[in-house]
Design a protein around this motif. Structure first.
Motif, short mmCIF file in Angstrom:
data_model
loop_
_atom_site.label_atom_id
_atom_site.label_comp_id
_atom_site.label_asym_id
_atom_site.label_seq_id
_atom_site.Cartn_x
_atom_site.Cartn_y
_atom_site.Cartn_z
N SER A 52 0.83 -1.21 0.00
CA SER A 52 0.00 0.00 0.00
C SER A 52 0.86 1.26 0.00
O SER A 52 0.52 2.24 -0.66
N THR A 53 1.99 1.24 0.69
CA THR A 53 2.90 2.39 0.67
C THR A 53 3.50 2.57 -0.71
O THR A 53 3.60 3.68 -1.22
N VAL A 54 3.90 1.47 -1.33
CA VAL A 54 4.43 1.53 -2.69
C VAL A 54 3.38 2.11 -3.63
O VAL A 54 3.67 2.99 -4.45
N ALA A 55 2.13 1.65 -3.51
CA ALA A 55 1.06 2.15 -4.37
C ALA A 55 0.85 3.65 -4.19
O ALA A 55 0.69 4.40 -5.16
N ARG A 56 0.85 4.11 -2.93
CA ARG A 56 0.69 5.56 -2.69
C ARG A 56 1.86 6.35 -3.25
O ARG A 56 1.68 7.42 -3.82
N ALA A 57 3.08 5.84 -3.09
CA ALA A 57 4.26 6.54 -3.61
C ALA A 57 4.18 6.66 -5.14
O ALA A 57 4.44 7.73 -5.69
N VAL A 58 3.79 5.58 -5.78
CA VAL A 58 3.67 5.58 -7.24
C VAL A 58 2.64 6.62 -7.67
O VAL A 58 2.87 7.40 -8.60
N ASP A 59 1.51 6.63 -6.99
CA ASP A 59 0.42 7.54 -7.34
C ASP A 59 0.75 8.99 -7.01
O ASP A 59 0.59 9.88 -7.84
N ARG A 60 1.21 9.24 -5.81
CA ARG A 60 1.40 10.63 -5.35
C ARG A 60 2.64 11.30 -5.92
O ARG A 60 2.67 12.52 -6.06
N PHE A 61 3.67 10.51 -6.23
CA PHE A 61 4.92 11.10 -6.70
C PHE A 61 5.26 10.68 -8.13
O PHE A 61 6.37 10.90 -8.59
N ASP A 62 4.27 10.09 -8.83
CA ASP A 62 4.43 9.70 -10.24
C ASP A 62 5.71 8.90 -10.46
O ASP A 62 6.53 9.22 -11.31
#
Length: 167
Positions: A52-62
């Protein structure tokens, strides 16, 4: 040819991208929905970020998820491919959790479950190869080495099944 993944390197790659944001560590952690100390453990390579942290990083920081998980710098994957990868993670986790809970091994799993795992794994394999499959097992069961080994074993069976499909 797939490279062996250095799981801790996920934190190093994450740090590289976070340093480009211009945000403070507190702002970065808040944006990821984690504490600053949790972020520090990822960056210092003490822990691997959860899926979930990886997913948020990918989404929020492109961030390109293939690169973040494996270090692979091939062409950036599309948003549709990323959605497919996340869906594959969710599908794999649901099946594996049920199999672990019921103490069912790969060979005792239903044909339907095995086919779902194969399809999810094929998606992951297309995006990042065996490194993505290994990263998946570790990210899905962060902090649970026994489950990581079990998931890795299932994903190895899956990978062995993918080979003939690609021939």
């Amino acid at each position: 040819m797939d490279r062996e993944i250095a799981y801790g390197a996920i934190g190093a790659r994450l740090e590289t991208k976070l340093n480009e944001t211009g945000l403070s560590r507190n702002e970065q952690a808040e944006s990821l929905g984690i504490s600053r100390s949790a972020l520090a453990t990822y960056i210092s390579l003490e822990r691997i970020p959860s899926a979930s942290t990886v997913a948020r990083a990918v989404d929020r920081f492109d961030i390109d998820p293939r690169w973040l998980l494996t270090g692979d710098e091939r062409d950036r994957i599309t948003r549709d491919q990323w959605v497919a990868v996340l869906s594959a993670f969710v599908e794999l986790k649901a099946i594996m959790d049920r199999l672990f809970k019921d103490r069912i091994g790969w060979h005792q799993a239903s044909h339907d479950d095995r086919m779902k795992v194969y399809r999810a794994g094929e998606t992951l394999y297309e995006i990042g190869g065996i490194s993505a499959l290994n990263a998946c097992a570790n990210a899905l069961y962060e902090g649970n080495p026994g489950a990581q080994l079990g998931a890795g074993d299932m994903l190895n069976h899956l990978f062995n099944g993918i080979g003939p499909w690609r021939a």
